[in-house]
Motif scaffolding. Structure first.
Motif, PDB file in Angstrom:
ATOM      1  N   PRO A 230       0.959  -1.255   0.020  1.00 35.91           N
ATOM      2  CA  PRO A 230      -0.150   0.077   0.002  1.00 35.91           C
ATOM      3  C   PRO A 230       0.879   1.183   0.005  1.00 35.91           C
ATOM      4  O   PRO A 230       2.009   1.375   0.540  1.00 35.91           O
ATOM      5  CB  PRO A 230      -0.793  -0.106   1.294  1.00 35.91           C
ATOM      6  CG  PRO A 230       0.007  -0.998   2.231  1.00 35.91           C
ATOM      7  CD  PRO A 230       0.828  -2.156   1.286  1.00 35.91           C
ATOM      8  N   LEU A 231       0.172   2.234  -0.403  1.00 43.14           N
ATOM      9  CA  LEU A 231       0.602   3.693  -0.325  1.00 43.14           C
ATOM     10  C   LEU A 231       0.678   4.020   1.136  1.00 43.14           C
ATOM     11  O   LEU A 231      -0.032   3.416   1.911  1.00 43.14           O
ATOM     12  CB  LEU A 231      -0.014   4.758  -0.973  1.00 43.14           C
ATOM     13  CG  LEU A 231      -0.106   4.316  -2.746  1.00 43.14           C
ATOM     14  CD1 LEU A 231      -1.117   5.181  -3.321  1.00 43.14           C
ATOM     15  CD2 LEU A 231       1.416   4.900  -3.151  1.00 43.14           C
ATOM     16  N   CYS A 293      -1.377   1.941 -10.093  1.00 41.81           N
ATOM     17  CA  CYS A 293      -0.212   1.550  -9.308  1.00 41.81           C
ATOM     18  C   CYS A 293       0.025   1.885  -7.815  1.00 41.81           C
ATOM     19  O   CYS A 293      -0.590   2.944  -7.564  1.00 41.81           O
ATOM     20  CB  CYS A 293       1.110   2.015 -10.047  1.00 41.81           C
ATOM     21  SG  CYS A 293       2.677   1.366  -9.530  1.00 41.81           S
ATOM     22  N   THR A 294       0.492   1.081  -6.904  1.00 41.58           N
ATOM     23  CA  THR A 294       0.749   1.620  -5.507  1.00 41.58           C
ATOM     24  C   THR A 294       2.095   1.699  -5.387  1.00 41.58           C
ATOM     25  O   THR A 294       2.429   1.516  -4.003  1.00 41.58           O
ATOM     26  CB  THR A 294      -0.178   0.812  -4.723  1.00 41.58           C
ATOM     27  OG1 THR A 294       0.214  -0.572  -4.540  1.00 41.58           O
ATOM     28  CG2 THR A 294      -1.633   0.839  -4.947  1.00 41.58           C
ATOM     29  N   PHE A 295       2.943   1.489  -6.289  1.00 39.11           N
ATOM     30  CA  PHE A 295       4.356   1.869  -5.973  1.00 39.11           C
ATOM     31  C   PHE A 295       4.898   3.183  -5.851  1.00 39.11           C
ATOM     32  O   PHE A 295       4.594   3.837  -7.044  1.00 39.11           O
ATOM     33  CB  PHE A 295       5.363   0.840  -6.987  1.00 39.11           C
ATOM     34  CG  PHE A 295       6.672   1.471  -7.109  1.00 39.11           C
ATOM     35  CD1 PHE A 295       7.677   1.080  -6.024  1.00 39.11           C
ATOM     36  CD2 PHE A 295       7.255   2.352  -8.065  1.00 39.11           C
ATOM     37  CE1 PHE A 295       8.886   1.508  -6.209  1.00 39.11           C
ATOM     38  CE2 PHE A 295       8.596   2.577  -8.336  1.00 39.11           C
ATOM     39  CZ  PHE A 295       9.372   2.260  -7.473  1.00 39.11           C
ATOM     40  N   ASP A 296       5.469   4.010  -5.232  1.00 34.14           N
ATOM     41  CA  ASP A 296       5.515   5.294  -5.017  1.00 34.14           C
ATOM     42  C   ASP A 296       7.286   5.683  -4.707  1.00 34.14           C
ATOM     43  O   ASP A 296       7.231   6.949  -4.092  1.00 34.14           O
ATOM     44  CB  ASP A 296       4.622   6.174  -4.159  1.00 34.14           C
ATOM     45  CG  ASP A 296       5.009   5.813  -2.662  1.00 34.14           C
ATOM     46  OD1 ASP A 296       5.941   5.090  -2.394  1.00 34.14           O
ATOM     47  OD2 ASP A 296       4.419   6.671  -1.826  1.00 34.14           O
ATOM     48  N   PHE A 297       7.934   4.777  -5.017  1.00 35.99           N
ATOM     49  CA  PHE A 297       9.384   5.258  -4.821  1.00 35.99           C
ATOM     50  C   PHE A 297       9.981   5.183  -3.166  1.00 35.99           C
ATOM     51  O   PHE A 297      11.146   5.511  -2.973  1.00 35.99           O
ATOM     52  CB  PHE A 297       9.887   6.536  -5.385  1.00 35.99           C
ATOM     53  CG  PHE A 297       9.565   6.454  -6.914  1.00 35.99           C
ATOM     54  CD1 PHE A 297      10.380   5.889  -7.785  1.00 35.99           C
ATOM     55  CD2 PHE A 297       8.567   6.931  -7.627  1.00 35.99           C
ATOM     56  CE1 PHE A 297      10.477   5.800  -9.128  1.00 35.99           C
ATOM     57  CE2 PHE A 297       8.316   6.952  -8.931  1.00 35.99           C
ATOM     58  CZ  PHE A 297       9.213   6.321  -9.675  1.00 35.99           C
ATOM     59  N   THR A 298       8.816   5.132  -2.208  1.00 33.17           N
ATOM     60  CA  THR A 298       9.201   5.068  -0.738  1.00 33.17           C
ATOM     61  C   THR A 298       8.900   4.012  -0.035  1.00 33.17           C
ATOM     62  O   THR A 298       9.403   3.856   0.932  1.00 33.17           O
ATOM     63  CB  THR A 298       8.854   6.426  -0.176  1.00 33.17           C
ATOM     64  OG1 THR A 298       7.336   6.323  -0.314  1.00 33.17           O
ATOM     65  CG2 THR A 298       9.192   7.875  -1.071  1.00 33.17           C
TER      66      THR A 298
END
Length: 343
Positions: A230-231, A293-298
């Motif tokens: 998850p974000l 998408c739920t990939f946010d680089f963090t």
């Protein structure tokens, strides 16, 4: 997702309604990744007459079963043209068969013409129920390949690709299972699982060209990529690449009856719109073609590494994503007119 980290590390240190139709699934709620219980699964009517439900259809158990196989060591990282991805292809075909999804072509396997080794997209199909709208198509897709191996860590060299992109593949297979059971789609739906995305979007490039050559009347292409965790700290559940390119987010949020889809500035900064399997359909057809998408680089530290394992995936989040997205897909597929438009 193809070649996103090489760009990101320049400035970021990566930490990276359905109806109730399945009575055997157990709990009617999912988790939000932190143990909190999701909203109740009671049905309400959306503003456009679509059943808006966080349904009991998908569960942690079901998504766990699918992703655990696709990202297992047995499949050896699912590199295009490998024995491991051949096993994944057979698994996907069996899910299609068992859920009433027909082959779109003569069989499920769409052999790539732009890759040196034998490689296949797996392409399923449900014909629409409306005599007019069935001539329009919605593609729901994800890539099921990964990179095979990566730098060795603790004697492990298999890049299992759980988040990238067994997670997106799992979501698409759950959507196929849902629509395969209900057959309530007025437009025709293609479920496409792409090979050789990691080689340069080759599977989606091949299929987009093939379908364009057949004069397919494509309404929209909806792609799912890296949805396994998850974000964090966002006021939306997932984002869509090319957010400002179309009204897809607004349409999605209307059918979801919540702020399901939001804007991620880094997705625009690194032009993720062009870096997944939506993009070849945008180029060939010029219709709204975007990636959820739920990939946010963090929130994920294992892109193209051996650490991209099933053990770090959030099955509750994945099941909730499927259940929240079902009313959105139903609304888009069954709307009397084409609502999603490029700006």
């Amino acid at each position: 997702m193809k070649n996103i980290i090489g760009l990101a590390i320049l400035s970021i240190a990566l930490g990276c309604g359905g109806a109730k139709i399945d009575e055997s699934v157990g709990s009617a709620t999912g988790t939000n990744g932190s143990g909190a219980i999701a909203k109740d699964a009671s049905a309400v009517q959306g503003s456009k007459g679509v059943s808006s439900v966080v349904s009991v259809f998908s569960t942690e158990k079901k998504v766990g079963e699918i992703i655990s196989y696709l990202a297992s060591d047995e499949l050896k990282g699912r590199e295009a043209g490998s024995e491991g991805i051949e096993m994944a292809a057979g698994y996907i075909e069996n899910i299609f068969k068992s859920n009433g999804i027909d082959p779109f072509f003569k069989n499920y396997r769409d052999t790539l013409a732009n890759f040196e080794k034998p490689a296949y997209n797996i392409v399923g199909f449900i014909e629409g129920t409306d005599k007019h709208l069935k001539n329009e198509f919605v593609i729901i897709g994800a890539h099921y390949d990964h990179i095979g191996s990566a730098d060795v860590v603790a004697n492990d060299h298999i890049a299992n690709g759980a988040n990238d992109n067994a997670s997106g593949t799992t979501a698409v297979l759950e959507f196929a299972r849902y629509f395969g059971k209900l057959k309530n789609n007025k437009r025709s739906v293609i479920f496409a699982l792409f090979s050789a995305e990691e080689k340069g979007l080759l599977g989606s490039k091949h299929l987009a060209k093939r379908l364009k050559d057949q004069n397919l009347d494509l309404y929209t292409m909806l792609n799912f990529e890296m949805v396994g965790v998850p974000l964090v700290g966002k006021d939306y559940f997932m984002y869509v690449t090319g957010y400002e390119e179309s009204n897809l987010a607004d349409i999605s949020n209307t059918y979801a009856q919540e702020k399901l889809v939001g804007f991620l500035p880094t997705a625009k900064e690194y032009n993720l719109f062009k870096r997944s399997d939506n993009y070849p359909f945008h180029l060939e057809f010029g219709v709204p073609s975007q990636t959820f998408c739920t990939f946010d680089f963090t929130n994920f530290d294992h892109y193209h590494k051996v650490g991209d394992e099933v053990s770090i995936m959030d099955f509750g989040h994945m099941a909730l994503l499927v259940n929240k997205t079902i009313p959105v897909l139903e609304g888009i597929i069954n709307a009397p007119r084409r609502e999603i438009e490029y700006n």
